[in-house]
Design a protein around this motif. Structure first.
Motif: not given
Length: 145
Positions: A129-133, A110, A108
């Motif tokens: 996880d750096s998607t922020c979703s 984010c 991601g």
């Protein structure tokens, strides 16, 4: 001359199409033959445990939380802070779904990065996880409310 050019182009198209279909078929057969590795919760034997360490760091926050799952006499018990929960089949499915989704998390962009470390006596798996979703850990923490 144009006729020969058309035949030549048709031949190339035919070869390319045949190769593409063959590769697609091989890829599909390969995907179907793959078996997934069991998740941490599915691998738990009597007396074993695993932990999920969740670290979330962003611009204005930073926190670390740990969930521990123990197999005691073939009953799975999860611990989070001062709370304890005997896991139902539905709860176990949530742990399985969590890990399977985590294994397939994409990159991601984010500024908040959630890092997950799943550990047992035999292995340790780390995911970010750096998607922020996705925020998959929130579904697990909801089990303890």
């Amino acid at each position: 001359m144009i006729f020969k050019l058309n035949i030549f182009l048709f031949s190339i198209f035919s070869l390319f199409t045949a190769f593409t279909l063959d590769v697609s078929k091989s890829t599909e057969e390969f995907k179907n033959s793959l078996k997934r590795f069991p998740t941490m919760v599915e691998s738990l034997q009597h007396g074993e445990q695993f932990t999920i360490q969740i670290t979330s760091i962003g611009c204005f926050h930073g926190e670390r939380q740990i969930i521990t799952v123990l197999n005691k006499d073939d009953v799975l018990i999860a611990h989070f802070k001062d709370k304890r929960k005997v896991l139902s089949p539905s709860d176990i499915d949530k742990f399985i779904s969590f890990e399977l989704q985590l294994r397939n998390i994409e990159f991601g962009g984010c500024t908040t990065i959630d890092t997950y470390v799943l550990s047992n006596d035999f292995e340790s798996l780390k995911f970010s996880d750096s998607t922020c979703s996705w925020s998959g850990y929130k579904r697990l923490l909801a089990l303890f409310k």
